[in-house]
Design a protein around this motif. Structure first.
Motif, PDB file in Angstrom:
ATOM      1  N   VAL A  23       0.857  -0.989  -0.123  1.00  0.00           N
ATOM      2  CA  VAL A  23      -0.011   0.013  -0.033  1.00  0.00           C
ATOM      3  C   VAL A  23       0.819   1.127   0.206  1.00  0.00           C
ATOM      4  O   VAL A  23       1.852   1.331   0.885  1.00  0.00           O
ATOM      5  N   VAL A  24       0.672   2.122  -1.013  1.00  0.00           N
ATOM      6  CA  VAL A  24       1.511   3.261  -1.304  1.00  0.00           C
ATOM      7  C   VAL A  24       0.640   4.499  -1.135  1.00  0.00           C
ATOM      8  O   VAL A  24      -0.379   4.821  -1.373  1.00  0.00           O
ATOM      9  N   PHE A  25       1.037   5.388  -0.043  1.00  0.00           N
ATOM     10  CA  PHE A  25       0.310   6.543   0.340  1.00  0.00           C
ATOM     11  C   PHE A  25       1.113   7.811  -0.400  1.00  0.00           C
ATOM     12  O   PHE A  25       2.491   7.935  -0.103  1.00  0.00           O
ATOM     13  N   LEU A  26       0.099   8.537  -0.921  1.00  0.00           N
ATOM     14  CA  LEU A  26       0.589   9.826  -1.597  1.00  0.00           C
ATOM     15  C   LEU A  26      -0.151  10.923  -0.977  1.00  0.00           C
ATOM     16  O   LEU A  26      -1.482  10.609  -1.164  1.00  0.00           O
ATOM     17  N   ASP A  27       0.417  12.045  -0.472  1.00  0.00           N
ATOM     18  CA  ASP A  27      -0.546  13.190  -0.192  1.00  0.00           C
ATOM     19  C   ASP A  27      -1.196  13.811  -1.507  1.00  0.00           C
ATOM     20  O   ASP A  27      -0.982  13.701  -2.504  1.00  0.00           O
ATOM     21  N   ASP A  28      -2.464  14.267  -1.266  1.00  0.00           N
ATOM     22  CA  ASP A  28      -3.170  15.038  -2.200  1.00  0.00           C
ATOM     23  C   ASP A  28      -2.599  16.254  -2.967  1.00  0.00           C
ATOM     24  O   ASP A  28      -3.181  16.700  -3.927  1.00  0.00           O
ATOM     25  N   ASP A  29      -1.538  16.827  -2.209  1.00  0.00           N
ATOM     26  CA  ASP A  29      -1.042  17.974  -2.803  1.00  0.00           C
ATOM     27  C   ASP A  29       0.567  17.547  -3.319  1.00  0.00           C
ATOM     28  O   ASP A  29       1.328  18.646  -3.231  1.00  0.00           O
ATOM     29  N   ALA A  30       0.873  16.333  -3.445  1.00  0.00           N
ATOM     30  CA  ALA A  30       2.176  15.962  -4.043  1.00  0.00           C
ATOM     31  C   ALA A  30       2.004  15.260  -5.075  1.00  0.00           C
ATOM     32  O   ALA A  30       0.928  14.404  -5.404  1.00  0.00           O
ATOM     33  N   SER A  31       3.013  15.116  -5.961  1.00  0.00           N
ATOM     34  CA  SER A  31       3.040  14.567  -7.149  1.00  0.00           C
ATOM     35  C   SER A  31       4.345  13.848  -7.621  1.00  0.00           C
ATOM     36  O   SER A  31       5.300  14.436  -7.243  1.00  0.00           O
ATOM     37  N   PRO A  32       4.336  12.543  -7.907  1.00  0.00           N
ATOM     38  CA  PRO A  32       5.719  11.912  -8.521  1.00  0.00           C
ATOM     39  C   PRO A  32       6.458  12.647  -9.339  1.00  0.00           C
ATOM     40  O   PRO A  32       5.665  13.167 -10.337  1.00  0.00           O
ATOM     41  N   ARG A  33       7.611  12.866  -8.990  1.00  0.00           N
ATOM     42  CA  ARG A  33       8.406  13.566 -10.051  1.00  0.00           C
ATOM     43  C   ARG A  33       8.866  12.974 -11.571  1.00  0.00           C
ATOM     44  O   ARG A  33       8.944  13.514 -12.475  1.00  0.00           O
ATOM     45  N   VAL A  64       9.077  12.920  -4.623  1.00  0.00           N
ATOM     46  CA  VAL A  64       7.641  13.736  -5.212  1.00  0.00           C
ATOM     47  C   VAL A  64       7.701  15.257  -4.705  1.00  0.00           C
ATOM     48  O   VAL A  64       8.651  15.485  -3.933  1.00  0.00           O
ATOM     49  N   ASP A  65       6.919  16.011  -5.623  1.00  0.00           N
ATOM     50  CA  ASP A  65       7.255  17.424  -5.305  1.00  0.00           C
ATOM     51  C   ASP A  65       5.925  17.855  -4.507  1.00  0.00           C
ATOM     52  O   ASP A  65       4.802  17.563  -5.145  1.00  0.00           O
TER      53      ASP A  65
END
Length: 320
Positions: free
Chosen positions: A90-100, A226-227
């Protein structure tokens, strides 16, 4: 060797971040190694949920938009995803972050070829609304500063090469699903609720994971980037103080749950070694004719003070 299956999770709570959320979702859909499922969890916001279903679910058959069925807050939203996720990881990414890059997910999953690895995280670099605030110290422009954790980003003092760490940062982290489900997921009450800047729920989970599985490796790979968009309100001194205070409150809660030794082990080293160097560097720069740098030294002192007050307040509330 084939990669494990994956469930990528993005939790969102506000329409104010719609543009960033859209960018994050599309970046996950476009990954070179596709996720087996992308779960977008909406935290008690019916209008946002409706809009997300309309736009995101037609993008790809792996995209699912659901609403948080646990108590309001980031921990509850993440636990909702754990109820539904089917991937090995399970990979968690913030809603205001984007993979570079499009290689972000593949790089995360590749670490799990080692059965001893239970969690993997990466870096988060700030995307400022204008420019880096003068009060946030940094030795090198463009590189992490000592207080960048305040805005949810990688900070000076974290490893610069792949290494084992105590805990990961929430904007860019992953876990083997079965062990954290067995642990009951994230603890509610210590994580962010809407705009209230509490935190540390991922720290608590990582520590509990290692306490239960002493040989488990928690890996930080700084090349997995991530940015992370920083909103304007987080670039003001007031946010530095409130976020630092909230960090202290959250750390007191973690100490109560899992013990002060584990809860504060990394913070002691950070406070004793990294922050004094920052104060000395910024003070020296100010004395050499760059008075703006004095703000960085004062910010470090203010942050430590606010966190200490928050921790004391949290301990007092606990004892009561």
């Amino acid at each position: 060797m084939s990669l494990p299956t994956s469930s990528v999770v993005i939790c969102a709570y506000t329409l104010a971040r719609w543009s960033e959320l859209r960018t994050a979702v599309r970046a996950v859909v476009d990954q070179a190694v596709p996720a087996d499922e992308l779960i977008v969890v909406i935290d008690h916001n019916a209008q946002l949920a409706e809009r997300a279903r309309e736009e995101f679910m037609p993008l790809h058959h792996t995209v699912n938009v659901v609403e948080n069925n646990h108590p309001r807050g980031l921990s509850g939203a993440r636990n909702t995803s754990l109820d539904l996720a089917t991937g090995d990881i399970v990979v968690f990414l913030d809603d205001d972050a984007s993979p570079r890059t499009t290689g972000w997910l593949g790089a995360i999953l590749s670490h799990y070829s080692d059965d001893a690895v239970y969690a993997v995280g990466g870096s988060a670099y700030p995307v400022w609304p204008d420019k880096r605030p003068a009060f946030l110290p940094a030795e090198v422009v463009g590189e992490p500063g000592e207080l960048d954790w305040v805005v949810g980003c990688t900070y000076r003092g974290q490893p610069t090469e792949t290494a084992q760490v105590r805990n990961l940062m929430g904007a860019n982290m992953s876990f083997r699903r079965e062990p954290i489900v067995a642990l009951g997921g994230f603890v509610s009450g210590i994580g962010r609720i809407g705009r209230v800047p509490l935190g540390c729920e991922e720290t608590e989970l990582c520590i509990r994971l290692r306490q239960t599985h002493p040989d488990a490796q928690i890996v930080f790979d700084p090349s997995i980037v991530v940015d992370h968009t920083v909103s304007a309100d987080r670039t003001r001194p007031r946010y530095l103080i409130t976020r630092s205070y909230a960090e202290g409150v959250s750390k007191a809660a973690i100490a109560r749950l899992i013990g002060a030794e584990d809860a504060l082990s990394s913070e002691r080293a950070y406070t004793a070694k990294i922050l004094p160097r920052a104060v000395g560097r910024e003070t020296s720069a100010a004395a050499r004719g760059n008075p703006v740098r004095a703000w960085g030294a004062m910010a470090v002192v203010a942050s430590v003070g606010a966190a200490g007050i928050g921790y004391a307040r949290g301990k007092l509330s606990t004892s009561r």
